[in-house]
Design a protein around this motif. Sequence first.
Motif, PDB file in Angstrom:
ATOM      1  N   MET A 118    -127.704  23.969 -32.811  1.00 10.50           N
ATOM      2  CA  MET A 118    -126.452  24.669 -32.575  1.00 10.50           C
ATOM      3  C   MET A 118    -125.395  23.680 -32.129  1.00 10.50           C
ATOM      4  SD  MET A 118    -127.789  27.652 -33.158  1.00 10.50           S
ATOM      5  CE  MET A 118    -126.451  28.723 -32.733  1.00 10.50           C
ATOM      6  N   GLY A 119    -124.170  23.903 -32.604  1.00  7.90           N
ATOM      7  CA  GLY A 119    -123.106  22.986 -32.249  1.00  7.90           C
ATOM      8  C   GLY A 119    -121.751  23.653 -32.241  1.00  7.90           C
ATOM      9  N   ILE A 120    -120.724  22.871 -31.918  1.00  9.35           N
ATOM     10  CA  ILE A 120    -119.341  23.345 -31.890  1.00  9.35           C
ATOM     11  C   ILE A 120    -118.586  22.887 -33.120  1.00  9.35           C
ATOM     12  CG2 ILE A 120    -117.166  23.207 -30.615  1.00  9.35           C
ATOM     13  CD1 ILE A 120    -118.773  22.971 -28.069  1.00  9.35           C
TER      14      ILE A 120
ATOM     15  N   ASN B 231    -133.462  15.366 -24.898  1.00 11.64           N
ATOM     16  CA  ASN B 231    -133.583  14.179 -25.759  1.00 11.64           C
ATOM     17  C   ASN B 231    -133.758  14.514 -27.247  1.00 11.64           C
ATOM     18  OD1 ASN B 231    -133.329  12.345 -23.615  1.00 11.64           O
ATOM     19  ND2 ASN B 231    -135.541  12.384 -23.208  1.00 11.64           N
ATOM     20  N   THR B 232    -133.459  15.727 -27.667  1.00 12.54           N
ATOM     21  CA  THR B 232    -133.580  16.036 -29.097  1.00 12.54           C
ATOM     22  C   THR B 232    -132.536  15.292 -29.924  1.00 12.54           C
ATOM     23  OG1 THR B 232    -132.225  18.015 -28.710  1.00 12.54           O
ATOM     24  CG2 THR B 232    -134.614  18.303 -28.774  1.00 12.54           C
ATOM     25  N   SER B 233    -131.390  14.971 -29.323  1.00 10.18           N
ATOM     26  CA  SER B 233    -130.380  14.206 -30.042  1.00 10.18           C
ATOM     27  C   SER B 233    -130.521  12.703 -29.810  1.00 10.18           C
ATOM     28  CB  SER B 233    -128.976  14.655 -29.630  1.00 10.18           C
ATOM     29  OG  SER B 233    -128.768  14.443 -28.247  1.00 10.18           O
ATOM     30  N   GLN B 234    -131.381  12.297 -28.867  1.00  6.48           N
ATOM     31  CA  GLN B 234    -131.544  10.876 -28.566  1.00  6.48           C
ATOM     32  C   GLN B 234    -132.756  10.271 -29.276  1.00  6.48           C
ATOM     33  OE1 GLN B 234    -129.245   9.300 -26.692  1.00  6.48           O
ATOM     34  NE2 GLN B 234    -128.135  11.220 -26.366  1.00  6.48           N
ATOM     35  N   ASN B 235    -133.838  11.033 -29.380  1.00 13.03           N
ATOM     36  CA  ASN B 235    -135.055  10.504 -29.988  1.00 13.03           C
ATOM     37  C   ASN B 235    -134.912  10.405 -31.502  1.00 13.03           C
ATOM     38  OD1 ASN B 235    -136.139  10.425 -27.435  1.00 13.03           O
ATOM     39  ND2 ASN B 235    -137.280  12.343 -27.669  1.00 13.03           N
TER      40      ASN B 235
ATOM     41  N   LYS C  16    -136.853   6.495 -28.408  1.00 10.62           N
ATOM     42  CA  LYS C  16    -135.563   6.933 -27.882  1.00 10.62           C
ATOM     43  C   LYS C  16    -134.475   5.950 -28.259  1.00 10.62           C
ATOM     44  CE  LYS C  16    -133.332   8.611 -23.656  1.00 10.62           C
ATOM     45  NZ  LYS C  16    -133.492   8.879 -22.196  1.00 10.62           N
ATOM     46  N   VAL C  17    -133.396   6.494 -28.812  1.00  8.73           N
ATOM     47  CA  VAL C  17    -132.241   5.682 -29.222  1.00  8.73           C
ATOM     48  C   VAL C  17    -131.025   6.240 -28.493  1.00  8.73           C
ATOM     49  CG1 VAL C  17    -130.873   4.808 -31.137  1.00  8.73           C
ATOM     50  CG2 VAL C  17    -133.301   5.342 -31.477  1.00  8.73           C
ATOM     51  N   PRO C  18    -130.655   5.664 -27.330  1.00  5.98           N
ATOM     52  CA  PRO C  18    -129.526   6.215 -26.563  1.00  5.98           C
ATOM     53  C   PRO C  18    -128.232   6.151 -27.375  1.00  5.98           C
ATOM     54  CG  PRO C  18    -130.814   4.680 -25.232  1.00  5.98           C
ATOM     55  CD  PRO C  18    -131.282   4.528 -26.648  1.00  5.98           C
ATOM     56  N   LYS C  19    -127.455   7.201 -27.266  1.00  2.42           N
ATOM     57  CA  LYS C  19    -126.159   7.256 -27.944  1.00  2.42           C
ATOM     58  C   LYS C  19    -125.239   8.182 -27.170  1.00  2.42           C
ATOM     59  CE  LYS C  19    -128.200   8.755 -31.722  1.00  2.42           C
ATOM     60  NZ  LYS C  19    -129.553   9.180 -31.256  1.00  2.42           N
ATOM     61  N   LYS C  20    -123.941   7.937 -27.260  1.00  2.91           N
ATOM     62  CA  LYS C  20    -122.952   8.773 -26.600  1.00  2.91           C
ATOM     63  C   LYS C  20    -122.571   9.953 -27.500  1.00  2.91           C
ATOM     64  CE  LYS C  20    -121.009   4.955 -23.908  1.00  2.91           C
ATOM     65  NZ  LYS C  20    -119.782   4.180 -23.570  1.00  2.91           N
ATOM     66  N   LEU C  21    -121.817  10.879 -26.917  1.00  2.07           N
ATOM     67  CA  LEU C  21    -121.456  12.077 -27.660  1.00  2.07           C
ATOM     68  C   LEU C  21    -120.561  11.754 -28.852  1.00  2.07           C
ATOM     69  CD1 LEU C  21    -121.738  15.171 -27.718  1.00  2.07           C
ATOM     70  CD2 LEU C  21    -119.662  15.306 -26.309  1.00  2.07           C
ATOM     71  N   LYS C  22    -119.772  10.693 -28.742  1.00  6.62           N
ATOM     72  CA  LYS C  22    -118.873  10.327 -29.846  1.00  6.62           C
ATOM     73  C   LYS C  22    -119.624   9.693 -31.014  1.00  6.62           C
ATOM     74  CE  LYS C  22    -117.769   5.769 -27.927  1.00  6.62           C
ATOM     75  NZ  LYS C  22    -116.691   4.853 -27.463  1.00  6.62           N
TER      76      LYS C  22
ATOM     77  N   ARG D 185    -126.395  12.671 -36.813  1.00  6.79           N
ATOM     78  CA  ARG D 185    -126.907  12.959 -35.472  1.00  6.79           C
ATOM     79  C   ARG D 185    -127.459  14.382 -35.366  1.00  6.79           C
ATOM     80  NH1 ARG D 185    -124.732  11.554 -29.992  1.00  6.79           N
ATOM     81  NH2 ARG D 185    -125.362  13.237 -28.586  1.00  6.79           N
ATOM     82  N   ASP D 186    -126.740  15.358 -35.908  1.00  5.37           N
ATOM     83  CA  ASP D 186    -127.160  16.750 -35.793  1.00  5.37           C
ATOM     84  C   ASP D 186    -128.393  17.034 -36.649  1.00  5.37           C
ATOM     85  OD1 ASP D 186    -125.037  17.218 -34.085  1.00  5.37           O
ATOM     86  OD2 ASP D 186    -123.673  17.774 -35.707  1.00  5.37           O
ATOM     87  N   ILE D 187    -128.472  16.432 -37.823  1.00  6.87           N
ATOM     88  CA  ILE D 187    -129.650  16.627 -38.670  1.00  6.87           C
ATOM     89  C   ILE D 187    -130.881  16.011 -38.012  1.00  6.87           C
ATOM     90  CG2 ILE D 187    -130.673  16.133 -40.921  1.00  6.87           C
ATOM     91  CD1 ILE D 187    -127.885  16.129 -42.108  1.00  6.87           C
ATOM     92  N   ASN D 188    -130.708  14.847 -37.398  1.00  9.17           N
ATOM     93  CA  ASN D 188    -131.822  14.218 -36.682  1.00  9.17           C
ATOM     94  C   ASN D 188    -132.282  15.108 -35.534  1.00  9.17           C
ATOM     95  OD1 ASN D 188    -133.465  11.712 -35.832  1.00  9.17           O
ATOM     96  ND2 ASN D 188    -132.207  12.106 -34.014  1.00  9.17           N
TER      97      ASN D 188
END
Length: 406
Positions: free
Chosen positions: A206-208, A335-339, A346-352, A367-370
């Motif tokens: 889910m997203g905006i 961590n669903t968007s980080q892993n 784990k691959v750290p990333k910012k929201l941008k 990012r969202d598909i991952n």
Amino acid sequence: MRSAYQYRLRLTKSQVVKLEKWLDMLRHQYNYLLADRFNWYEQNRCATNACPLVCHLPELRDNPDYFSQKKTLPSLKKNRPWYGEVYSQVLQDCLKRVDLAFKRFIKGDCKGVRSGRPRFKSKNRYRSLTFPSLGKNPISGNFLKLPKFGEVKMVYHRPIPDGFKVKTATITRNADGYYVTLSIQDDSVPDIIPIDEVSNPIGIDMGIKSFLVKSDGTEVAIPQFYRKAQKRLKKVQKAVSRSKKGSNNRKRAVVKLGKAHKKVADTRKDFHFKTAKGLLDSHDLVAHEKLNIKGLAKTKMAKSVLDAGWGQFLSILSTKAENAGLVTKAVNPKNTSQNCSNCGKKVPKKLKDRIHSCPHCGYTEDRDINAAKNILNLAVGHPVSSKAYRVSQPLGGVGKKPALYR
């Protein structure tokens, strides 16, 4: 299985007058019984750290519960004969509402979460009444037979499925008219397929930016119904605020404002139903995040979160899947968007950062598909290959869906 069907009512002028009279009498009874509960609560409590040596409390009395207040109904009809017009079970349901509201204030719900202090109902706040039981075959054509009220005409836009019985009926006054909600029940419940037997699962994020993104790469655009209607709502709201309180112009403006907000809510709900049906028509398992929507609604994204209506959508999706014998699985969103969905690192990333690029295995994806793939892997318990999405039969031979879902 229990479900609810809502129909619009076409009431005559005399039926509208009768219904409004019933609602007004029930509202007065609700406020009287709630005041009786509060009187008991104030007279029978005392702080343990501030109890005086000499107690001046009045004579204690028993807690007015549902059964003790129910015994007062015969005397109510004797002292106020006009209450005899209201169906007895409708009056009893009014007592249940008082009992439920007060218990949630004192004790809390099943999880121990207490609600706020119940309010006394004004005319605009008491808008519904419930018939807890109906006679045999209450629906005849476009007419619904209600005990002691008579037959009411409704827009019977979809028939009740075979095998279902009408249990209760709730009449509600909305901004654009009167509606009846029929609670229907069928004892036969479809078997839920085990997770290890699903053939065409899908994960959604889910997203905006997009309403949801599937793990197979497709997405559903976000409609933003409230943001698109803000200009029109602002104009109607301005007419309400500029009119004099208590005037007829203000009443008409309030009705117009209620209709405008209801249109936004109805279009959003219709979008949620169609999106849920599209998912369940193609997949037998839908995995999603277990979101803290109340917490997200307190952030800077509150307007976008509430406009998307994630809570309502997930509730509709879960109910429809259960009625069809399908599965929905909520997973921890941590961590669903980080892993990385390919290697699990784990691959750290910012929201941008909108592209996931794993330095460990070289996997690159949106990012969202991952995140959607990670959600699916957590729900199923193992990585799901892309071959799982190319199945000739979407339901994998699970069986024909019940008539309620179709």
